[in-house]
Design a protein around this motif. Sequence first.
Motif, PDB file in Angstrom:
ATOM      1  N   HIS A  76       0.836  -1.181   0.000  1.00 32.44           N
ATOM      2  CA  HIS A  76       0.000   0.000   0.000  1.00 32.44           C
ATOM      3  C   HIS A  76       0.877   1.239   0.000  1.00 32.44           C
ATOM      4  O   HIS A  76       1.645   1.448   0.913  1.00 32.44           O
ATOM      5  CB  HIS A  76      -0.847  -0.054   1.272  1.00 32.44           C
ATOM      6  N   VAL A  77       0.789   2.061  -1.014  1.00 31.46           N
ATOM      7  CA  VAL A  77       1.617   3.252  -1.087  1.00 31.46           C
ATOM      8  C   VAL A  77       0.788   4.455  -1.457  1.00 31.46           C
ATOM      9  O   VAL A  77      -0.325   4.346  -1.956  1.00 31.46           O
ATOM     10  CB  VAL A  77       2.742   3.104  -2.140  1.00 31.46           C
ATOM     11  N   HIS A  78       1.318   5.635  -1.166  1.00 27.12           N
ATOM     12  CA  HIS A  78       0.701   6.862  -1.654  1.00 27.12           C
ATOM     13  C   HIS A  78       1.769   7.928  -1.700  1.00 27.12           C
ATOM     14  O   HIS A  78       2.819   7.842  -1.089  1.00 27.12           O
ATOM     15  CB  HIS A  78      -0.463   7.294  -0.755  1.00 27.12           C
ATOM     16  N   GLU A  79       1.486   8.975  -2.478  1.00 26.94           N
ATOM     17  CA  GLU A  79       2.388  10.100  -2.477  1.00 26.94           C
ATOM     18  C   GLU A  79       1.755  11.241  -1.717  1.00 26.94           C
ATOM     19  O   GLU A  79       0.559  11.233  -1.468  1.00 26.94           O
ATOM     20  CB  GLU A  79       2.771  10.503  -3.915  1.00 26.94           C
ATOM     21  N   HIS A  80       2.562  12.214  -1.303  1.00 27.57           N
ATOM     22  CA  HIS A  80       2.103  13.238  -0.385  1.00 27.57           C
ATOM     23  C   HIS A  80       0.814  13.909  -0.821  1.00 27.57           C
ATOM     24  O   HIS A  80      -0.057  14.184  -0.001  1.00 27.57           O
ATOM     25  CB  HIS A  80       3.185  14.308  -0.231  1.00 27.57           C
ATOM     26  N   ALA A  81       0.659  14.185  -2.110  1.00 29.39           N
ATOM     27  CA  ALA A  81      -0.486  14.952  -2.574  1.00 29.39           C
ATOM     28  C   ALA A  81      -1.712  14.086  -2.835  1.00 29.39           C
ATOM     29  O   ALA A  81      -2.746  14.587  -3.218  1.00 29.39           O
ATOM     30  CB  ALA A  81      -0.129  15.706  -3.857  1.00 29.39           C
ATOM     31  N   SER A 118       6.165   5.610   5.720  1.00 33.15           N
ATOM     32  CA  SER A 118       7.593   5.409   5.501  1.00 33.15           C
ATOM     33  C   SER A 118       7.942   5.510   4.022  1.00 33.15           C
ATOM     34  O   SER A 118       7.323   4.854   3.194  1.00 33.15           O
ATOM     35  CB  SER A 118       8.022   4.028   6.023  1.00 33.15           C
ATOM     36  N   GLY A 119       8.942   6.324   3.714  1.00 32.29           N
ATOM     37  CA  GLY A 119       9.489   6.377   2.369  1.00 32.29           C
ATOM     38  C   GLY A 119      10.720   5.498   2.298  1.00 32.29           C
ATOM     39  O   GLY A 119      11.090   4.819   3.260  1.00 32.29           O
ATOM     40  N   MET A 120      11.386   5.525   1.145  1.00 31.76           N
ATOM     41  CA  MET A 120      12.566   4.685   0.965  1.00 31.76           C
ATOM     42  C   MET A 120      13.658   5.030   1.957  1.00 31.76           C
ATOM     43  O   MET A 120      14.417   4.160   2.389  1.00 31.76           O
ATOM     44  CB  MET A 120      13.077   4.824  -0.474  1.00 31.76           C
ATOM     45  N   SER A 145      13.208  -0.826  -4.049  1.00 31.05           N
ATOM     46  CA  SER A 145      13.433   0.198  -5.080  1.00 31.05           C
ATOM     47  C   SER A 145      12.607  -0.091  -6.327  1.00 31.05           C
ATOM     48  O   SER A 145      12.075   0.840  -6.952  1.00 31.05           O
ATOM     49  CB  SER A 145      14.920   0.268  -5.441  1.00 31.05           C
ATOM     50  N   LEU A 146      12.497  -1.372  -6.701  1.00 31.03           N
ATOM     51  CA  LEU A 146      11.670  -1.726  -7.854  1.00 31.03           C
ATOM     52  C   LEU A 146      10.216  -1.319  -7.636  1.00 31.03           C
ATOM     53  O   LEU A 146       9.556  -0.796  -8.539  1.00 31.03           O
ATOM     54  CB  LEU A 146      11.753  -3.232  -8.113  1.00 31.03           C
ATOM     55  N   ILE A 147       9.716  -1.548  -6.413  1.00 36.04           N
ATOM     56  CA  ILE A 147       8.327  -1.190  -6.113  1.00 36.04           C
ATOM     57  C   ILE A 147       8.162   0.327  -6.114  1.00 36.04           C
ATOM     58  O   ILE A 147       7.214   0.865  -6.710  1.00 36.04           O
ATOM     59  CB  ILE A 147       7.908  -1.773  -4.751  1.00 36.04           C
ATOM     60  N   ALA A 148       9.087   1.024  -5.449  1.00 33.54           N
ATOM     61  CA  ALA A 148       8.990   2.481  -5.376  1.00 33.54           C
ATOM     62  C   ALA A 148       9.087   3.120  -6.757  1.00 33.54           C
ATOM     63  O   ALA A 148       8.360   4.075  -7.069  1.00 33.54           O
ATOM     64  CB  ALA A 148      10.080   3.022  -4.457  1.00 33.54           C
ATOM     65  N   GLU A 149       9.974   2.613  -7.608  1.00 32.81           N
ATOM     66  CA  GLU A 149      10.114   3.162  -8.962  1.00 32.81           C
ATOM     67  C   GLU A 149       8.845   2.936  -9.766  1.00 32.81           C
ATOM     68  O   GLU A 149       8.433   3.802 -10.550  1.00 32.81           O
ATOM     69  CB  GLU A 149      11.313   2.517  -9.658  1.00 32.81           C
ATOM     70  N   ALA A 150       8.216   1.778  -9.568  1.00 35.69           N
ATOM     71  CA  ALA A 150       6.966   1.495 -10.280  1.00 35.69           C
ATOM     72  C   ALA A 150       5.868   2.446  -9.833  1.00 35.69           C
ATOM     73  O   ALA A 150       5.132   3.008 -10.652  1.00 35.69           O
ATOM     74  CB  ALA A 150       6.544   0.042 -10.047  1.00 35.69           C
ATOM     75  N   GLU A 151       5.730   2.641  -8.525  1.00 33.53           N
ATOM     76  CA  GLU A 151       4.714   3.548  -8.016  1.00 33.53           C
ATOM     77  C   GLU A 151       5.003   4.987  -8.439  1.00 33.53           C
ATOM     78  O   GLU A 151       4.086   5.760  -8.731  1.00 33.53           O
ATOM     79  CB  GLU A 151       4.636   3.451  -6.491  1.00 33.53           C
ATOM     80  N   SER A 152       6.278   5.333  -8.474  1.00 39.18           N
ATOM     81  CA  SER A 152       6.664   6.675  -8.936  1.00 39.18           C
ATOM     82  C   SER A 152       6.206   6.889 -10.364  1.00 39.18           C
ATOM     83  O   SER A 152       5.661   7.948 -10.710  1.00 39.18           O
ATOM     84  CB  SER A 152       8.187   6.830  -8.826  1.00 39.18           C
ATOM     85  N   HIS A 153       6.414   5.889 -11.203  1.00 35.11           N
ATOM     86  CA  HIS A 153       6.004   5.997 -12.607  1.00 35.11           C
ATOM     87  C   HIS A 153       4.486   6.089 -12.724  1.00 35.11           C
ATOM     88  O   HIS A 153       3.961   6.903 -13.496  1.00 35.11           O
ATOM     89  CB  HIS A 153       6.513   4.776 -13.377  1.00 35.11           C
ATOM     90  N   VAL A 159      10.458   9.408  -6.761  1.00 35.98           N
ATOM     91  CA  VAL A 159      10.533   8.280  -5.830  1.00 35.98           C
ATOM     92  C   VAL A 159      10.550   8.762  -4.379  1.00 35.98           C
ATOM     93  O   VAL A 159       9.933   8.138  -3.510  1.00 35.98           O
ATOM     94  CB  VAL A 159      11.785   7.419  -6.124  1.00 35.98           C
ATOM     95  N   LYS A 160      11.234   9.884  -4.120  1.00 40.78           N
ATOM     96  CA  LYS A 160      11.340  10.361  -2.734  1.00 40.78           C
ATOM     97  C   LYS A 160       9.993  10.766  -2.158  1.00 40.78           C
ATOM     98  O   LYS A 160       9.843  10.878  -0.937  1.00 40.78           O
ATOM     99  CB  LYS A 160      12.329  11.518  -2.638  1.00 40.78           C
ATOM    100  N   GLU A 161       8.982  11.003  -3.011  1.00 46.27           N
ATOM    101  CA  GLU A 161       7.660  11.373  -2.527  1.00 46.27           C
ATOM    102  C   GLU A 161       6.721  10.182  -2.414  1.00 46.27           C
ATOM    103  O   GLU A 161       5.569  10.333  -2.018  1.00 46.27           O
ATOM    104  CB  GLU A 161       7.042  12.435  -3.449  1.00 46.27           C
ATOM    105  N   ILE A 162       7.206   9.006  -2.784  1.00 43.67           N
ATOM    106  CA  ILE A 162       6.414   7.790  -2.620  1.00 43.67           C
ATOM    107  C   ILE A 162       6.592   7.297  -1.198  1.00 43.67           C
ATOM    108  O   ILE A 162       7.699   7.090  -0.724  1.00 43.67           O
ATOM    109  CB  ILE A 162       6.866   6.697  -3.613  1.00 43.67           C
TER     110      ILE A 162
END
Length: 434
Positions: A76-81, A118-120, A145-153, A159-162
Amino acid sequence: MKTLYLDCGMGAAGDMLTAALLELLPDKEEFLRELNGLEIPGVTVSGEKIAKCGIQGMQVTVKVNGTEESEDMHDHVHEHAHDHNCEHTHDHDHGHIHDTSHEQAHVHHHVHSHHHHSGMHEIGHIVQDLPLSEKVKADILAVFSLIAEAESHVHGVPVKEIHFHEVGTMDAIADITAVCLLMDKLAPEKVIVSPVHVGSGHVRCAHGILPVPAPATAYILRNVPIYGGSIRGELCTPTGAALLKHFATGFGEMPVMKTAAIGYGMGKKDFDTVNCVRALLGETEETGDTIVELQCNLDDITSEAIGFAQEQFFEAGALEVYTIPVQMKKSRPGVLLTVMCREEDKDIMLKLFFRNTTTLGVRENVSRRYKLSRTIRKVDTEFGEVRKKVASGYGVTREKYEYEDIARIAKEQEMNLEEVARRIDMQAGRKAED
């Protein structure tokens, strides 16, 4: 060669991969004690033998602060906005599609009351504090990192905001740590993964309906053979996809192997087909094949004609073509022309010898060739996608960027080959540190 084959005919999730690999160990309880002894904050991991469709296997349960993870908190992920009520739900144990607005509101309340997101960077601190080898830590962070990069895309943010929900993060850390530690203990030289069944249909979230595979999962599984089917629901989670992508040395059908151990990692849902990842550990023969070496001596042919002949051999599938200076009869200088090819290509090569050279005869030698197993991995770089050749076997692993890709970048950026490779390696190093 020690080979691990992962049968993902019902997809893959972190807990299922953990359970399947755990079954391959002779002392499962000892591993669980070691895993819980890492003291991942608030986490306890247990395993039990269960049966599905008449087949016995292992099912792993992760609890955070005494509570088993729900589907809404996993992967489960989200970005700040991002609005907290339109999170994407990843199905941890497969096949469940429902509206999660009420449950997610409860999850968010729980998270904000007791945890932070929690972020990376935060995940890196948690992982670095674990009493594990640097290799295992690097594997864990690479999977995240693979998961974070995917969510970033998918979300279109850096990535730092994921950020991962803290409760779901601890569950994911437990799953990923367990798999990375098990892979380190099993130490396969080759990991072959079947085409991955991702499921079909849609996943419903409070903000809308998303297709299966989920966007992040689909992004991670680029260049990986995947397929859908009649089963409705999400069979492969982002965590499962990232673990497969990181550890696989190749994707395809099961190789010829002498199997020493078999493990079944069971999911939580029941279907007509047994819901599991199957792991087979055994020995495959070192990669080898038979090649034909065709040769002739030439002293009455031009260099242009030899060059033309070499091009024809390569276009027809020759493995290698080369010449060696030789001294021929009557003290005439000449060349030894050698063509290496597969047995099935021999007749084509012989025709090319007689068509494109002046020889009256060709000699044949049949040889056994031993080679490293080779795969191609694609690396995302600041210059775009670059292919990397990975060769392994006989206890060694070698990696090298594809010359054509490096040469293209060198020309475009007005750099030399070494500078391009160094820049790509530096970028990869920074990603690992982040």
